[in-house]
Design a protein around this motif. Structure first.
Motif, short mmCIF file in Angstrom:
data_model
loop_
_atom_site.label_atom_id
_atom_site.label_comp_id
_atom_site.label_asym_id
_atom_site.label_seq_id
_atom_site.Cartn_x
_atom_site.Cartn_y
_atom_site.Cartn_z
N PHE A 26 2.20 4.05 11.18
CA PHE A 26 0.77 4.28 11.38
C PHE A 26 0.53 5.20 12.57
O PHE A 26 -0.26 6.13 12.51
CB PHE A 26 0.05 2.96 11.61
CG PHE A 26 -0.29 2.24 10.36
CD1 PHE A 26 -1.34 2.65 9.58
CD2 PHE A 26 0.45 1.16 9.95
CE1 PHE A 26 -1.66 1.99 8.42
CE2 PHE A 26 0.13 0.49 8.79
CZ PHE A 26 -0.90 0.90 8.03
N LEU A 46 -0.51 12.28 6.70
CA LEU A 46 -1.35 11.09 6.65
C LEU A 46 -1.10 10.25 5.42
O LEU A 46 -0.85 9.05 5.52
CB LEU A 46 -2.79 11.58 6.68
CG LEU A 46 -3.80 10.58 7.10
CD1 LEU A 46 -4.68 11.24 8.07
CD2 LEU A 46 -4.56 10.22 5.89
N THR A 47 -1.11 10.86 4.24
CA THR A 47 -1.06 10.04 3.04
C THR A 47 0.34 9.50 2.75
O THR A 47 0.47 8.60 1.95
CB THR A 47 -1.54 10.84 1.83
OG1 THR A 47 -0.76 12.02 1.75
CG2 THR A 47 -2.97 11.20 1.99
N ASP A 50 1.18 6.74 6.33
CA ASP A 50 0.33 5.55 6.39
C ASP A 50 0.64 4.59 5.26
O ASP A 50 0.60 3.37 5.45
CB ASP A 50 -1.13 5.97 6.35
CG ASP A 50 -1.65 6.21 7.73
OD1 ASP A 50 -0.85 6.17 8.65
OD2 ASP A 50 -2.85 6.44 7.87
N ASN A 51 0.95 5.14 4.09
CA ASN A 51 1.23 4.22 2.99
C ASN A 51 2.55 3.51 3.16
O ASN A 51 2.68 2.34 2.77
CB ASN A 51 1.19 4.97 1.67
CG ASN A 51 -0.22 5.34 1.32
OD1 ASN A 51 -1.11 4.55 1.53
ND2 ASN A 51 -0.42 6.53 0.83
N LEU A 54 1.75 0.79 5.62
CA LEU A 54 1.03 -0.30 4.97
C LEU A 54 1.95 -1.11 4.07
O LEU A 54 1.81 -2.33 3.96
CB LEU A 54 -0.15 0.25 4.17
CG LEU A 54 -1.11 -0.81 3.64
CD1 LEU A 54 -1.80 -1.48 4.78
CD2 LEU A 54 -2.10 -0.21 2.71
#
Lengths: 107, 95, 95
Positions: A26, A46-47, A50-51, A54
């Motif tokens: 993150f 970012l995509t 971050d995933n 998560l």
């Protein structure tokens, strides 16, 4: 204090370790959003990062939850975030290409 | 220990919300204001959670992320300029 | 009630707040929208961690609503606000 079984203890600590492993993803996604020079590279940072972060957090919490219903709900949340993130990443990148936004190159 | 961390969490959350609201009201770019409003809705949902009102947080999440954000974004294209110097989208999109 | 999950949520909160700088000086409108999406993902993670930290499983439902409605804002932005006005279909030449 209820005596905890050894098995649950191992699951709890490995879940904490997984959450701790997901936090740098993150933070690196945010650093990429701030530091990268281009909309395409920012989308990339970012995509993806971050995933992954998560996913680590969800798997750690699923190990700690101890019930199948909560685990299924956590996995559903992660799946929905994956679908939303990849779809909007593709849409934004395609729309930016159609608007003639040049990708960043090293001169 | 838990109380201490929750207190720091609340202070950081409230300060960032005040900062977002300040920039939201002060900006001239309306698109920037819309995006700041969407972010403010998310942090407001977190604040409702911390105030132990999860039902209001659920309503705030559904309304802020699902209803008012798309409504503002689709209203943005149809809006006329009401004041000189007010920008709806970014004027120079080079990169 | 576990303070460790709250501490993790407190570590994730600056990831949102630092992202606000990209909203404030993003060159294009897409940068600002992407930052709103970062807020969605980080907000879901914070809500999941707070759900264990506050001992309230209702917060999982709020995170579920956020995850459901995260794509809606971006898709509205692409369909209604930011489309069109490009001359060619794929405008740039690959170097």
């Amino acid at each position: 204090m209820v005596p905890v079984k050894k098995n649950m203890d191992i699951l709890y600590h490995s879940g904490t370790l997984l959450i701790l492993l997901g936090l740098p993803f993150f933070l690196s996604g945010t650093v990429g959003l701030i530091r990268f020079p281009d909309i395409y590279t920012r989308l990339h940072a970012l995509t993806k990062a971050d995933n992954v972060g998560l996913g680590f957090v969800v798997s750690g919490l699923a190990l700690q939850s101890g019930s199948w219903a909560v685990t299924a709900k956590l996995l559903l949340i992660w799946l929905l975030v994956l679908i939303a993130s990849s779809a909007s990443c593709h849409l934004i990148a395609r729309s930016a290409m159609q608007k003639n936004i040049q990708p960043w190159t090293r001169q | 220990m838990s109380y201490f961390i929750f207190t720091i969490f609340d202070i950081v959350l409230v300060l960032s919300m005040v900062w977002i609201a300040w920039h939201l009201l002060g900006t001239e770019d309306i698109f920037k204001a819309v995006v700041l409003f969407i972010s403010f809705g998310l942090l407001m949902a977190l604040a409702w959670v911390r105030m132990r009102a999860p039902d209001v947080a659920l309503a705030e999440a559904a309304l802020g992320a699902g209803l008012t954000g798309p409504l503002f974004l689709s209203a943005l294209r149809r809006m006329n300029r009401t004041r000189k110097g007010e920008r709806r989208l970014d004027s120079d999109e080079t990169r | 009630m576990s303070w460790m999950h709250t501490l993790f949520a407190l570590i994730l909160l600056p990831a949102i707040i630092v992202g606000l700088f990209r909203i404030l000086r993003g060159p294009t409108a897409a940068d600002r929208m992407v930052t709103a999406q970062l807020f969605g993902t980080c907000g879901v993670a914070i809500l999941l961690l707070l759900s264990t930290g506050m001992g309230n499983p209702v917060l999982l439902d709020i995170a579920l609503v956020f995850a459901l409605l995260a794509a809606l804002t971006t898709m509205t932005f692409i369909r209604r606000t930011w489309h069109g006005s490009g001359k060619k279909k794929h405008g740039y030449s690959i170097p």
